[in-house]
Design a protein around this motif. Structure first.
Motif, short mmCIF file in Angstrom:
data_model
loop_
_atom_site.label_atom_id
_atom_site.label_comp_id
_atom_site.label_asym_id
_atom_site.label_seq_id
_atom_site.Cartn_x
_atom_site.Cartn_y
_atom_site.Cartn_z
N LEU A 100 32.59 -14.16 23.50
CA LEU A 100 31.69 -14.30 24.65
C LEU A 100 32.47 -14.08 25.94
O LEU A 100 33.36 -14.85 26.28
N HIS A 101 32.12 -13.02 26.64
CA HIS A 101 32.73 -12.72 27.94
C HIS A 101 31.84 -13.30 29.04
O HIS A 101 30.65 -13.01 29.09
N GLN A 102 32.45 -14.11 29.91
CA GLN A 102 31.68 -14.69 30.99
C GLN A 102 32.59 -15.05 32.15
O GLN A 102 33.81 -14.87 32.08
N SER A 112 29.00 -23.27 34.07
CA SER A 112 28.91 -21.96 34.71
C SER A 112 27.95 -22.02 35.89
O SER A 112 26.96 -22.76 35.87
N SER A 114 26.44 -19.31 36.66
CA SER A 114 25.49 -18.27 36.27
C SER A 114 24.49 -18.84 35.27
O SER A 114 24.88 -19.28 34.19
N CYS A 117 24.90 -16.98 31.88
CA CYS A 117 26.08 -17.37 31.09
C CYS A 117 25.86 -18.72 30.42
O CYS A 117 26.18 -18.90 29.24
N GLU A 121 25.60 -19.37 26.22
CA GLU A 121 26.56 -20.28 25.59
C GLU A 121 25.83 -21.49 25.00
O GLU A 121 26.20 -21.98 23.92
N ASN A 133 35.45 -17.98 23.82
CA ASN A 133 35.24 -17.64 25.22
C ASN A 133 36.36 -16.76 25.76
O ASN A 133 37.54 -17.04 25.52
N MET A 145 26.89 -9.38 33.00
CA MET A 145 27.60 -10.57 32.58
C MET A 145 26.55 -11.64 32.31
O MET A 145 25.65 -11.84 33.14
N PRO A 146 26.57 -12.29 31.15
CA PRO A 146 27.58 -12.24 30.09
C PRO A 146 27.32 -11.10 29.11
O PRO A 146 26.29 -10.44 29.15
N CYS A 156 25.07 -6.54 25.67
CA CYS A 156 24.89 -7.24 26.94
C CYS A 156 23.41 -7.52 27.15
O CYS A 156 22.54 -6.93 26.48
N THR A 158 21.08 -11.14 27.86
CA THR A 158 20.91 -12.30 26.99
C THR A 158 19.81 -12.09 25.96
O THR A 158 19.93 -12.56 24.82
#
Length: 404
Positions: A100-102, A112, A114, A117, A121, A133, A145-146, A156, A158
């Motif tokens: 998971l990129h955030q 977060s 965001s 994000c 998560e 993470n 993002m994320p 990408c 959600t």
């Protein structure tokens, strides 16, 4: 050793600031001032015969310029490292792992800033999916993002991430919902993410940007400047995108009026239910929690906090219920649940740990027992100590068994 300071705009002429009271120079009898451009020179009197001698030997000031330039390059390299390099607790093999990129964790302990994000998560924890993470700040190829990486596949958005995980791993938080309930769930999700989200972003990055700036996690000698730059750039992007969306064309009072209507809709629909769609979790809860948590814990003293901790207290209890169940390491002060008009920043906020790998089934029970040492009744419990938020907390482990 005595020193003099001089200003030089050419190698053949210099102005000693130590001997001249003003920088104004008459040129050919004219009263116009002569603008000076060049270098500030400092030289030792004992080692140089005069100003021209100091300037004639240029190796000294060249070395000074080289050192200054090197220092600036080093600072730039350090900032680039902080922004782009992957910072993680431990290296794991990415085979069959959800990466998971955030954005980096804020300084205040909130997972977060965001909503998206925090949504994804929280969804991973709701579905009991282990993940790793990467707080690298690297956007997806689509500039989003994320985003996640799974077995060299990148996804990408959600909604698309959740669809991907349902297809690949067979999880489904909406399995118990009827077609009509799924339609309602999607309508609520879109109201929150396509409308309510912009009112919260406005409060965070436009109306309350100074406080949001303090929450950004940056390190290094230029961290304050970097926080200011990031907050200003983000604020400009939010205002531009809000204008394109249409909601940014309204006044501040009108934006907050729209936000209040959305929150009232959510509070009315939730009512006394444990979760939005009933006694069991569904995907919409992750989306709504990701947005409401911003009003609940990142905007002290603002209109959103006043509403969620005041008139719409059932939304606050809803957020607290989800936080306790899926974020045991995220500590908040119980006294902060209700708005009393005296919200202040904590003296020493605790930062949420950057967990490199999370698996709810392996960590939640241990951390829950560690947090259960409060035996006295609190504002979130009745006279018998029975929780007002998690009335059926003992059934939470069985709720996720049907997901896989």
């Amino acid at each position: 050793m005595y020193w003099h300071v001089a200003f030089a705009w050419s190698r053949s002429c210099a102005l000693e600031l130590g001997r001249n009271k003003s920088l104004s120079l008459g040129l050919c009898g004219s009263e116009e001032d002569l603008s000076l451009y060049g270098y500030i020179i400092a030289y030792p009197l004992q080692e140089c015969g005069g100003i021209m001698s100091a300037l004639g030997v240029d190796s000294w000031w060249r070395k000074t310029l080289y050192i200054t330039g090197g220092a600036l390059l080093a600072a730039a390299a350090y900032l680039l490292h902080e922004l782009l390099v992957i910072r993680k607790e431990q290296e794991l093999d990415s085979e069959d792992a959800i990466i998971l990129h955030q954005f980096a964790r804020p300084k205040t302990g909130v997972p977060s800033l965001s909503p998206f994000c925090l949504k994804i998560e929280t969804y991973l924890r709701m579905a009991d999916l282990p993940y790793q993470n990467y707080f690298d700040g690297k956007l997806s190829p689509q500039g989003k993002m994320p985003w996640i990486a799974y077995n060299k596949e990148q996804v990408c958005g959600t909604e698309f991430i959740i669809d991907f995980l349902e297809e690949k791993l067979g999880v489904n938080l909406n399995s118990t919902l009827s077609p009509q309930e799924k339609a309602i769930s999607r309508a609520i999700t879109k109201m929150v993410e396509e409308h309510f989200y912009w009112t919260i972003a406005y409060c965070q990055w436009v109306d309350n940007v100074e406080e949001t700036q303090k929450m950004l996690a940056t390190n290094g000698p230029l961290s304050d400047m970097l926080r200011w730059i990031l907050s200003q750039v983000t604020g400009s992007i939010v205002k531009r995108e809000m204008y394109g969306h249409g909601i940014g064309r309204f006044s501040k009072e009108e934006v907050y009026s729209l936000m209040e209507k959305d929150m009232r809709t959510l509070a009315t629909f939730l009512g006394n239910k444990k979760y939005l769609m009933g006694p069991e979790l569904s995907t919409v809860d992750a989306a709504v929690f990701g947005n409401l948590a911003q009003a609940m814990w990142t905007l002290p003293g603002t209109r959103p906090e006043q509403l969620i901790k005041g008139e719409f207290i059932n939304l606050a209890m809803y957020c607290e219920r989800i936080r306790r169940k899926f974020w045991p390491e995220w500590f908040v002060d119980v006294d902060d649940l209700y708005y009393d008009g005296l919200s202040e920043e904590p003296d020493s906020p605790s930062q949420l740990p950057d967990l490199g790998l999370y698996s709810r089934s392996g960590s939640f029970q241990e951390q829950e027992s560690a947090l259960s040492h409060h035996d006295t009744p609190s504002p979130d419990s009745d006279a018998t100590g029975h929780s007002l938020f998690d009335s059926d907390m003992d059934t939470e482990c069985s709720e996720t068994e049907h997901l896989k």
